[in-house]
Write an enzyme that holds these catalytic residues in place. Structure first.
Site, PDB file in Angstrom:
ATOM      1  N   ASP A  29      34.723  15.290  26.632  1.00  0.00           N
ATOM      2  CA  ASP A  29      33.327  14.914  26.843  1.00  0.00           C
ATOM      3  C   ASP A  29      32.420  16.129  26.659  1.00  0.00           C
ATOM      4  O   ASP A  29      32.832  17.264  26.914  1.00  0.00           O
ATOM      5  CB  ASP A  29      33.170  14.338  28.263  1.00  0.00           C
ATOM      6  CG  ASP A  29      31.880  13.548  28.425  1.00  0.00           C
ATOM      7  OD1 ASP A  29      31.188  13.298  27.418  1.00  0.00           O
ATOM      8  OD2 ASP A  29      31.558  13.175  29.567  1.00  0.00           O
ATOM      9  N   GLY A  30      31.189  15.868  26.241  1.00  0.00           N
ATOM     10  CA  GLY A  30      30.189  16.934  26.169  1.00  0.00           C
ATOM     11  C   GLY A  30      29.856  17.401  24.764  1.00  0.00           C
ATOM     12  O   GLY A  30      29.129  18.382  24.589  1.00  0.00           O
ATOM     13  N   ASN A  31      30.368  16.690  23.756  1.00  0.00           N
ATOM     14  CA  ASN A  31      30.078  17.090  22.364  1.00  0.00           C
ATOM     15  C   ASN A  31      28.585  17.033  22.069  1.00  0.00           C
ATOM     16  O   ASN A  31      28.016  17.927  21.440  1.00  0.00           O
ATOM     17  CB  ASN A  31      30.789  16.165  21.375  1.00  0.00           C
ATOM     18  CG  ASN A  31      32.295  16.282  21.444  1.00  0.00           C
ATOM     19  OD1 ASN A  31      32.815  17.121  22.149  1.00  0.00           O
ATOM     20  ND2 ASN A  31      32.983  15.440  20.698  1.00  0.00           N
ATOM     21  N   HIS A  46      30.650  16.873  17.571  1.00  0.00           N
ATOM     22  CA  HIS A  46      31.936  16.221  17.280  1.00  0.00           C
ATOM     23  C   HIS A  46      32.742  17.073  16.294  1.00  0.00           C
ATOM     24  O   HIS A  46      33.940  17.239  16.455  1.00  0.00           O
ATOM     25  CB  HIS A  46      31.712  14.826  16.695  1.00  0.00           C
ATOM     26  CG  HIS A  46      30.980  13.902  17.620  1.00  0.00           C
ATOM     27  ND1 HIS A  46      31.290  13.788  18.946  1.00  0.00           N
ATOM     28  CD2 HIS A  46      29.931  13.055  17.406  1.00  0.00           C
ATOM     29  CE1 HIS A  46      30.477  12.902  19.514  1.00  0.00           C
ATOM     30  NE2 HIS A  46      29.644  12.449  18.602  1.00  0.00           N
ATOM     31  N   LEU A 140      56.146  17.284  20.744  1.00  0.00           N
ATOM     32  CA  LEU A 140      55.005  16.772  21.509  1.00  0.00           C
ATOM     33  C   LEU A 140      54.673  15.370  21.021  1.00  0.00           C
ATOM     34  O   LEU A 140      54.563  15.138  19.813  1.00  0.00           O
ATOM     35  CB  LEU A 140      53.768  17.674  21.306  1.00  0.00           C
ATOM     36  CG  LEU A 140      52.494  17.178  22.006  1.00  0.00           C
ATOM     37  CD1 LEU A 140      52.568  17.416  23.511  1.00  0.00           C
ATOM     38  CD2 LEU A 140      51.243  17.854  21.444  1.00  0.00           C
ATOM     39  N   GLU A 216      46.809  13.262  38.980  1.00  0.00           N
ATOM     40  CA  GLU A 216      45.946  14.315  39.517  1.00  0.00           C
ATOM     41  C   GLU A 216      44.726  14.466  38.600  1.00  0.00           C
ATOM     42  O   GLU A 216      44.874  14.563  37.378  1.00  0.00           O
ATOM     43  CB  GLU A 216      46.709  15.648  39.573  1.00  0.00           C
ATOM     44  CG  GLU A 216      47.844  15.664  40.563  1.00  0.00           C
ATOM     45  CD  GLU A 216      47.376  15.510  42.013  1.00  0.00           C
ATOM     46  OE1 GLU A 216      46.290  16.009  42.359  1.00  0.00           O
ATOM     47  OE2 GLU A 216      48.117  14.886  42.799  1.00  0.00           O
TER      48      GLU A 216
HETATM   49  C1  FPP Z   1      32.351  12.655  23.918  1.00  0.00           C
HETATM   50  O1  FPP Z   1      31.226  13.470  23.780  1.00  0.00           O
HETATM   51  C2  FPP Z   1      33.171  12.687  22.716  1.00  0.00           C
HETATM   52  C3  FPP Z   1      33.375  11.640  21.878  1.00  0.00           C
HETATM   53  C4  FPP Z   1      32.778  10.312  22.086  1.00  0.00           C
HETATM   54  C5  FPP Z   1      34.191  11.767  20.664  1.00  0.00           C
HETATM   55  C6  FPP Z   1      35.380  12.677  20.769  1.00  0.00           C
HETATM   56  C7  FPP Z   1      35.925  12.870  19.419  1.00  0.00           C
HETATM   57  C8  FPP Z   1      36.323  14.037  18.880  1.00  0.00           C
HETATM   58  C9  FPP Z   1      36.375  15.320  19.586  1.00  0.00           C
HETATM   59  C10 FPP Z   1      36.743  14.071  17.451  1.00  0.00           C
HETATM   60  C11 FPP Z   1      37.765  13.057  17.046  1.00  0.00           C
HETATM   61  C12 FPP Z   1      39.096  13.369  17.576  1.00  0.00           C
HETATM   62  C13 FPP Z   1      40.265  13.103  16.930  1.00  0.00           C
HETATM   63  C14 FPP Z   1      41.530  13.379  17.627  1.00  0.00           C
HETATM   64  C15 FPP Z   1      40.310  12.582  15.571  1.00  0.00           C
HETATM   65  P1  FPP Z   1      29.785  12.815  23.883  1.00  0.00           P
HETATM   66  O2  FPP Z   1      29.308  12.550  22.499  1.00  0.00           O
HETATM   67  O3  FPP Z   1      29.821  11.630  24.785  1.00  0.00           O
HETATM   68  O4  FPP Z   1      28.985  13.994  24.534  1.00  0.00           O
HETATM   69  P2  FPP Z   1      27.720  13.885  25.522  1.00  0.00           P
HETATM   70  O5  FPP Z   1      28.205  13.211  26.784  1.00  0.00           O
HETATM   71  O6  FPP Z   1      27.348  15.317  25.729  1.00  0.00           O
HETATM   72  O7  FPP Z   1      26.673  13.090  24.792  1.00  0.00           O
END
Ligand code: FPP
Length: 252
Positions: A29-31, A46, A140, A216
């Site tokens: 989370d947090g992208n 992302h 893994l 956990e």
């Molecule tokens: C949450 O951050 C992240 C996502 C919804 C997407 C996660 C995907 C990836 C890291 C790439 C794809 C991975 C693979 C394994 C192919 P958010 O967008 O909700 O962040 P925010 O809460 O700050 O808006």
């Protein structure tokens, strides 16, 4: 490798194998916030998060974790703006192509859980090919949760059990924990021992509601694109200090 990283790994290597979590799950989370903080469009978060995926996969192997589940895309994420969804789908296809060689070399076996039928043909083909090309991996097990909703998984399990009862194959009294568990996407694997959520949130967000019963929980303020293997090692070390009682008064 930074000295902080090798220190964390050294500590982990000195632990008894039994203390290492077999199954670690991560809510990445947090992208979006990472990108916004830098004045960048959300998709750059992302994109940057892909390096963290690589780090956490390699770190899990180094730490001796057997199963790593990454929550990559939820059913709720289908409600995001179309260009963001399209970008995430491109990333998924890119991952399946660009990482394949290293995944095979590192002994990673990939599986996917979720409602894959909702994905486009090209995305489904990319998933099929990464699953079949990594089938021999034995270091893994990487589980990608894509188009995943735990409530839907539970509902579908209940529907299948009801169908089996209606067909006379099962008595209602035979629906016990193991019969239920056997109908989940995650039936082949043990439940997560440790759940990591990045970006300082304390929510489960419709993720593995059944499977997390005794897991956990670990929340870190680090945003996903900044997450590196030393953060995984910190979480694993914190896990080893917890006493898991599974509802009893002591773990043993
Ligand atoms: C949450 O951050 C992240 C996502 C919804 C997407 C996660 C995907 C990836 C890291 C790439 C794809 C991975 C693979 C394994 C192919 P958010 O967008 O909700 O962040 P925010 O809460 O700050 O808006």
């Amino acid at each position: 490798m930074t000295s902080e990283t090798s220190e964390g790994l050294d500590l982990i290597k000195r632990l008894d194998r039994a203390e290492i979590p077999t199954h670690v799950a991560v809510i990445m989370d947090g992208n979006g916030r990472w990108a916004t903080e830098r004045g960048l469009p959300r998709f750059e978060g992302h994109r940057a998060g892909m390096k963290s995926v690589r780090e956490v996969v390699e770190g899990a192997i180094e730490a001796g974790v057997g199963i790593l589940t990454l929550f990559a895309f939820s059913q709720e994420n289908w409600q995001r703006p179309a260009p963001e969804i399209a970008f995430l789908m491109e990333l998924l296809k890119h991952y399946a192509k660009a990482e394949l060689r290293d995944l095979v070399k590192n002994g990673v076996r990939v599986d996917v859980v979720g409602e894959i039928e909702r994905l486009g043909r090209a995305e489904r083909a990319a998933i099929d090919s990464i699953i079949s090309a990594t089938r021999e991996g034995n270091k893994l097990q990487l589980i990608l949760a894509i188009s995943y909703s735990s409530r839907r998984e539970l509902m579908q399990a209940a529907q299948r059990l009801a169908e089996r009862v209606a067909a006379g194959e099962l008595l209602p009294s035979e629906i016990d924990e193991s019969a239920f568990q056997a109908e989940l996407y995650t039936a082949p694997w043990p439940d997560p021992d440790l759940l990591i959520r990045t970006s300082g949130e304390y929510r489960i967000s419709n993720f593995m509601l059944w499977q997390l019963a005794y897991t956990e929980l670990y929340s870190t303020p680090v945003l996903w694109p900044d997450f590196r293997r030393e953060h995984l090692f910190e979480a694993v070390l914190e896990y080893t200090k917890r006493e898991r009682r599974f509802g009893r008064i002591s773990a043993r």
